[in-house]
Design a protein around this motif. Structure first.
Motif, mmCIF file in Angstrom:
data_model
loop_
_atom_site.group_PDB
_atom_site.id
_atom_site.type_symbol
_atom_site.label_atom_id
_atom_site.label_comp_id
_atom_site.label_asym_id
_atom_site.label_seq_id
_atom_site.Cartn_x
_atom_site.Cartn_y
_atom_site.Cartn_z
ATOM 1 N N CYS A 147 0.813 -1.229 0.000
ATOM 2 C CA CYS A 147 0.000 0.000 0.000
ATOM 3 C C CYS A 147 0.839 1.268 0.000
ATOM 4 C CB CYS A 147 -0.950 0.008 1.192
ATOM 5 S SG CYS A 147 -0.118 0.297 2.764
ATOM 6 N N CYS A 156 0.500 -0.919 8.817
ATOM 7 C CA CYS A 156 -0.544 -0.421 7.924
ATOM 8 C C CYS A 156 -1.758 -1.332 7.848
ATOM 9 C CB CYS A 156 0.022 -0.246 6.520
ATOM 10 S SG CYS A 156 0.688 -1.781 5.852
ATOM 11 N N CYS A 158 -1.874 -4.222 6.201
ATOM 12 C CA CYS A 158 -1.784 -5.192 5.101
ATOM 13 C C CYS A 158 -1.316 -6.531 5.668
ATOM 14 C CB CYS A 158 -0.778 -4.733 4.059
ATOM 15 S SG CYS A 158 -1.291 -3.294 3.133
HETATM 16 ZN ZN LIG Z 1 0.448 -1.806 3.588
#
Ligand SMILES: [Zn+2]
Ligand SMILES: [Zn+2]
Length: 177
Positions: A147, A156, A158
């Motif tokens: 991302c 984040c 992910c």
């Molecule tokens: Zn990410």
């Protein structure tokens, strides 16, 4: 840059081995189109009379603005760079007549007004001193490859990418149970 110019007419008339030292300070430096310096440059230079010209060595301290190869942010990198170069006269200091051009590439010219200009020598040595990989700090976590989030600011969300070979292994393990 005015403060990186040194008149060496007297030194060129002096005996081999005679030396001249100078501190220098330049407020506003623009060494190269590709490298941005922040704040002043300070340095020290020693110029010694040799048979053919001058042996010029010393150091500079400056701060460069570089971009981090991991997180892409700009950061300030203080540098201490040493240099040692040969400068040869282009005109005879006594007669003022032009001298035969020198063919060695690594020799810097002393101009027709008997001035040593350190700008180009410093630029080349600063470029040589730059690391191949520039990182803002040793433990920079970089950007998330999925991302683009700056991982220095926190995770984040992910899912970590699973290596293709590992997922095959996972399937094998699942089949066994
Ligand atoms: Zn990410
Ligand atoms: Zn970084």
């Amino acid at each position: 840059m005015e403060s990186l110019l040194f008149n060496v007419a007297q030194l060129l008339k002096a005996r081999v081995g005679t030396s001249l030292v100078n501190d220098f300070h330049e407020e506003d430096i623009q060494l190269d189109d590709d490298i941005k310096a922040i704040g002043p440059l300070d340095g020290y230079v020693r110029m010694r009379r040799t048979n053919q010209g001058l042996l010029v060595d010393g150091w500079v301290e400056l701060t460069l603005e570089l971009s981090c190869n991991r997180c892409l942010k700009m950061f300030e990198q203080p540098m201490h760079v040493t240099f040692e170069e040969q400068f040869y006269p282009t005109v005879d200091v006594v007669s003022g007549l032009p001298l035969a051009p020198f063919d060695e590439d690594e020799i810097f010219p002393i101009d027709e007004r008997h001035q040593v200009d350190l700008t180009e020598a410093i630029r080349q040595n600063v470029l040589l001193a730059l690391p191949m990989v520039t990182i803002c700090r040793e433990d920079c976590k970089g950007l998330c490859p999925q991302c683009g989030h700056d991982l220095n600011l926190g995770p984040c969300g992910c899912k970590p990418e699973v290596d293709a070979r590992l997922s095959v292994l996972n399937k094998l393990l699942q089949n066994e149970t």
